[in-house]
Design a protein around this motif. Sequence first.
Motif, mmCIF file in Angstrom:
data_model
loop_
_atom_site.group_PDB
_atom_site.id
_atom_site.type_symbol
_atom_site.label_atom_id
_atom_site.label_comp_id
_atom_site.label_asym_id
_atom_site.label_seq_id
_atom_site.Cartn_x
_atom_site.Cartn_y
_atom_site.Cartn_z
ATOM 1 N N UNK A 39 -3.055 106.701 -117.960
ATOM 2 C CA UNK A 39 -2.943 104.920 -116.911
ATOM 3 C C UNK A 39 -2.117 104.348 -116.754
ATOM 4 N N UNK A 40 -1.065 104.498 -116.085
ATOM 5 C CA UNK A 40 -0.446 103.000 -115.600
ATOM 6 C C UNK A 40 0.232 102.607 -114.460
ATOM 7 N N UNK A 211 -14.287 108.992 -115.930
ATOM 8 C CA UNK A 211 -13.816 110.070 -116.333
ATOM 9 C C UNK A 211 -12.642 109.864 -117.402
ATOM 10 N N UNK A 212 -12.577 109.619 -118.267
ATOM 11 C CA UNK A 212 -11.742 109.435 -119.826
ATOM 12 C C UNK A 212 -12.997 109.203 -120.372
ATOM 13 N N UNK A 213 -12.536 109.892 -121.545
ATOM 14 C CA UNK A 213 -12.980 108.850 -123.324
ATOM 15 C C UNK A 213 -12.608 108.727 -123.479
ATOM 16 N N UNK A 214 -10.557 108.425 -123.673
ATOM 17 C CA UNK A 214 -9.538 107.901 -124.430
ATOM 18 C C UNK A 214 -8.727 107.293 -123.314
ATOM 19 N N UNK A 215 -8.389 106.042 -123.325
ATOM 20 C CA UNK A 215 -7.554 105.832 -121.611
ATOM 21 C C UNK A 215 -5.721 105.815 -122.932
ATOM 22 N N UNK A 216 -4.622 106.139 -122.327
ATOM 23 C CA UNK A 216 -3.723 106.077 -122.999
ATOM 24 C C UNK A 216 -2.743 104.991 -121.880
ATOM 25 N N UNK A 217 -2.726 103.686 -121.909
ATOM 26 C CA UNK A 217 -2.091 102.979 -120.863
ATOM 27 C C UNK A 217 -0.436 102.553 -121.263
ATOM 28 N N UNK A 218 0.459 103.565 -120.448
ATOM 29 C CA UNK A 218 1.709 103.695 -120.439
ATOM 30 C C UNK A 218 2.455 102.092 -119.531
ATOM 31 N N UNK A 219 4.280 101.898 -120.218
ATOM 32 C CA UNK A 219 4.593 100.479 -118.883
ATOM 33 C C UNK A 219 6.226 101.222 -119.514
ATOM 34 N N UNK A 224 2.043 101.451 -124.038
ATOM 35 C CA UNK A 224 0.654 100.095 -124.195
ATOM 36 C C UNK A 224 0.086 99.756 -125.881
ATOM 37 N N UNK A 225 -1.278 100.597 -124.947
ATOM 38 C CA UNK A 225 -2.366 100.743 -125.937
ATOM 39 C C UNK A 225 -3.166 101.603 -125.881
ATOM 40 N N UNK A 226 -3.909 102.601 -126.558
ATOM 41 C CA UNK A 226 -4.544 103.766 -126.828
ATOM 42 C C UNK A 226 -6.050 103.158 -127.136
ATOM 43 N N UNK A 227 -7.207 103.625 -126.518
ATOM 44 C CA UNK A 227 -8.438 103.051 -126.570
ATOM 45 C C UNK A 227 -9.405 103.690 -125.880
ATOM 46 N N UNK A 228 -10.850 103.840 -126.362
ATOM 47 C CA UNK A 228 -11.437 103.840 -125.382
ATOM 48 C C UNK A 228 -11.724 103.061 -124.204
ATOM 49 N N UNK A 229 -11.915 103.580 -122.715
ATOM 50 C CA UNK A 229 -12.487 102.458 -121.504
ATOM 51 C C UNK A 229 -13.136 101.481 -122.137
ATOM 52 N N UNK A 230 -14.119 101.167 -122.666
ATOM 53 C CA UNK A 230 -14.149 99.915 -123.317
ATOM 54 C C UNK A 230 -13.260 99.330 -123.631
ATOM 55 N N UNK A 231 -13.187 100.014 -124.759
ATOM 56 C CA UNK A 231 -12.061 98.867 -125.635
ATOM 57 C C UNK A 231 -10.645 98.378 -124.937
ATOM 58 N N UNK A 232 -10.239 99.541 -124.303
ATOM 59 C CA UNK A 232 -9.123 98.934 -123.310
ATOM 60 C C UNK A 232 -8.906 98.002 -122.033
ATOM 61 N N UNK A 233 -10.122 97.854 -121.637
ATOM 62 C CA UNK A 233 -10.972 97.156 -120.731
ATOM 63 C C UNK A 233 -11.216 95.391 -121.558
ATOM 64 N N UNK A 234 -11.913 95.540 -122.987
ATOM 65 C CA UNK A 234 -12.516 94.251 -123.076
ATOM 66 C C UNK A 234 -12.116 93.652 -124.234
ATOM 67 N N UNK A 235 -10.926 95.006 -125.121
ATOM 68 C CA UNK A 235 -9.983 94.216 -126.061
ATOM 69 C C UNK A 235 -8.340 94.309 -126.306
ATOM 70 N N UNK A 236 -7.720 93.725 -124.880
ATOM 71 C CA UNK A 236 -6.852 93.897 -124.424
ATOM 72 C C UNK A 236 -5.600 93.550 -126.017
#
Length: 304
Positions: A39-40, A211-219, A224-236
């Motif tokens: 995602x990015x 859809x995803x089990x794990x999200x990798x955010x690129x920038x 920038x960050x790798x984690x579960x959807x919950x982690x990515x959203x709640x723990x930037x």
Amino acid sequence: MEKTDPLLRISHVRKSFGTLEVLKDISIDVYKGDVVSILGPSGSGKTTLLRCINFLERADGGSITLDDTTIDLKAAIREQASEVQRKTGFVFQNYALFRYMTVYDNIAFGLKVNKWKKSDIKKRVDELIELVGLSGMAKRYPSQLSGGQRQRVAFARALAPNPELLLLDEPFAAIDAKVRQELRSWLRDMITKVGITSIFVTHDQDEAIEVADEIIVTNKGHIEQIGTPRQIYREPETAFMAEFMGHPVHVDRINKIKGFNQLDDSVKAVLRPENVNITRLDEKVDSAASVEKGVVVGMLFMGK
């Protein structure tokens, strides 16, 4: 559950176009059965990474390990690239269907190239047409299908040779919003049913979270960050992440608001709408110590 060795290991991948560095030392592990989203924002290197994995683009450096076989992405010979491509299915955002082939022939194309027996091809294609919900449409052409139906054909074609890894490049980008919403749930169900390890690229946060089990955010070419959807959203973990996920707004002079007085003027703050409650001045509130008075300066109706 403890994870075993990854099905796919992406190590130190680099790619530039001229002086523009698109991928900067990218390393990712993808485990069997996982659905991973990259995602990015636009231009962050998402699609380029996907294309490098499948040798549709030649990387400047780095390697991938697929099925315990490590391949140098820059130096790989044609046979190595072909072996990786045989083990992966690729779904393009513009479907990439053959206009003059029927649904049946589009799905069967890769199997014919790989010289499957005619009876096995028919059995496999019939299975997939049923699986993706296109029964009765085998003889139709792409021009006779809706956007959502075309993407289902593209998905079936990618699955036809039984790949170990499915790569999807913004698979719903060309589809209108309502159908896109329906296809998200459908895609997740299909991937779960088939049990195939998948990586899909998107710039749509809702899509990645759903859809995803794990999200990798690129920038800008790095992770920038790798984690579960919950982690990515709640723990930037970075300022970029705090601003990228959700629909945040900047709050100027956060230290003028009750509860934040100890902060200095240099502190930047972002606030998500779901963390704010608004009540009328004459309504009772439970925790008056944390309430500030304000003025609504504008409103925009947004349905629900």
